[in-house]
Design an enzyme around this catalytic site. Structure first.
Site, short mmCIF file in Angstrom:
data_model
loop_
_atom_site.label_atom_id
_atom_site.label_comp_id
_atom_site.label_asym_id
_atom_site.label_seq_id
_atom_site.Cartn_x
_atom_site.Cartn_y
_atom_site.Cartn_z
N ARG A 223 -145.74 25.57 -6.41
CA ARG A 223 -147.16 25.60 -6.76
C ARG A 223 -147.35 26.60 -7.90
NH1 ARG A 223 -147.00 21.66 -4.24
NH2 ARG A 223 -148.29 20.95 -2.49
N GLU A 249 -153.89 22.97 -12.88
CA GLU A 249 -153.34 21.73 -13.42
C GLU A 249 -154.53 20.88 -13.87
OE1 GLU A 249 -149.24 21.05 -10.92
OE2 GLU A 249 -151.08 20.22 -10.08
N HIS A 268 -146.38 17.48 -13.03
CA HIS A 268 -146.26 17.42 -11.57
C HIS A 268 -145.60 16.10 -11.16
CE1 HIS A 268 -148.19 19.23 -7.71
NE2 HIS A 268 -147.01 18.68 -7.45
#
Length: 310
Positions: A223, A249, A268
Site C-alpha cells: 500500500r 492513487e 496497481h
C-alpha cells in the site's frame, strides 16, 4: 460486488456456482438481496453491517473473491460467528510473480539500459559496472505475509541472498530473519509486503531509506501509505524505486515521482487482472462447493487475523 467485478470474476464460473448451490443472482448492494445462507462478495461490496444482517437472518458464510475483508466484513459478522473465506492466497500469486520480475529486471537495469540503447543505438557490454546483475545480490523482504512468503519461495532457484523482517515471525524457510534497520542496510533490493495498519503508516521512513546503499531498489506492491513518499522523493536521485501503489492513487500530475528516471510507477497492476481473475473465480466456486458439502473452507479468515490480511 460491483457489476464490473461480477462480470470479470464470476461470469466464467457461474455454471460451477449454480451446480454447487441454489444461486440467487448478482447484486451490487443489499437493497434486494434475498435471505441466503452464503454470500459471494468482491470488489465494491458495501459493508455488511448489523442492519444488513438483520435482513439476512440465515446468513452463515461469506466467500470473498479478492484479498482483504476488513473493509466490509464488520464486527457484527464476526460476533454472529459467520464463517469467512478470502481469496488472498490466490491473489498473492500474481503479486509475487510481478515482484520477482521486477527484482530480476531491476538487477539487470533492463528498463534504464533499454532507454539508453534506444537513444544511443550503441552497445556497451564491457562498460557495464560490476554492480549490475543478479548474482549474489541481497533481497530484503519486508513482511512474511502470504505475498512475502511466496516471493521468498520464488527467489529460491536464483543466486540471491534473501533476508526477511517481520515482527510477528522469527523463522521463515528460505530467508534469514533480521531486524528492520539491518534489512535496509544490507539489501540491494527491498520489497515491501506489509499490510496497511495504523502502526505501519509511514513504516518505510526517511531514516530507513537513508540506510539503503546507493543504487539500491525499493519495490512496493503493498500500500502506498506504508512508504513515506516525501522521504522517497528526497532519495530517488540516489536510489531507485518500483511503485505499483502510491498515496494517493493516482498521484497528482505534477508530483515529482512522475519525473524521476529512477522511478517506475505502474497502475496497481500486480494483483489479479485479465485472465488472472479466472483464478479468483475458480477459488470462490471451490470454496462454495466445499462449504455446501460440509467440508469447511480451504482458506478461512480467522477473526484474529482479519486486520493483518492486506
Amino acid at each position: 460486488m460491483s457489476a464490473e467485478a461480477a462480470a470479470a470474476v464470476l461470469t466464467p464460473v457461474l455454471p460451477s456456482l449454480e451446480a454447487a448451490c441454489d444461486f440467487r443472482g448478482v447484486h451490487q448492494d443489499f437493497a434486494d438481496v434475498p435471505d441466503v445462507d452464503l454470500l459471494v462478495t468482491g470488489w465494491g461490496c458495501p459493508p455488511i453491517t448489523a442492519e444488513v444482517l438483520s435482513r439476512l437472518p440465515g446468513l452463515r458464510a461469506i466467500v470473498h473473491t479478492a484479498g482483504s475483508v476488513k473493509g466490509f466484513v464488520t464486527d457484527a459478522c464476526w460476533e454472529r460467528g459467520i464463517a469467512v473465506s478470502s481469496a488472498a492466497q490466490a491473489n498473492a500469486l500474481p503479486v509475487a510473480e510481478y515482484t520477482l520480475a521486477m527484482i530480476l529486471l531491476s538487477g539487470k537495469r533492463v528498463l534504464e539500459r533499454a532507454r539508453s540503447y534506444r537513444e544511443t543505438k550503441r552497445m556497451s557490454v564491457y562498460e557495464v559496472p560490476g554492480s549490475v546483475g543478479n548474482f549474489g545480490a541481497v533481497v530484503g523482504v519486508l513482511s512474511a505475509s502470504l505475498i512475502g512468503r511466496r516471493v521468498i519461495e520464488l527467489l529460491a532457484p536464483y543466486d540471491f541472498e534473501v533476508l526477511v523482517h517481520d515482527p510477528f515471525v522469527t523463522e521463515v524457510d528460505g530467508a534469514e530473519s533480521v531486524g528492520l534497520a539491518e534489512l535496509f542496510e544490507r539489501s540491494d533490493v527491498v520489497s515491501v509486503h506489509t499490510p496497511l495498519l495504523p502502526e505501519t503508516v509511514g513504516l518505510v521512513s526517511a531514516e530507513l531509506l537513508r540506510l539503503l546503499r546507493d543504487d539500491a531498489v525499493l519495490i512496493n506492491t503493498a500500500r502506498g501509505a506504508v512508504v513515506d513518499q516525501d522521504a522517497l522523493v528526497a532519495e530517488v536521485g540516489r536510489i531507485r524505486a518500483v511503485l505499483d501503489v502510491t498515496d494517493p492513487e493516482v498521484l497528482p500530475a505534477d508530483h515529482p515521482l512522475w519525473r524521476s528516471d529512477n522511478v517506475l510507477i505502474t497502475p496497481h497492476l500486480a494483483g489479479s487482472q485479465g485472465n488472472e481473475w479466472g483464478r479468483l473465480g475458480r477459488h470462490a466456486a471451490d470454496e462454495v462447493r466445499r462449504w455446501a458439502a460440509g467440508e469447511g473452507f480451504a482458506t478461512p479468515v480467522p477473526a484474529a487475523l482479519r486486520e493483518r490480511i492486506a
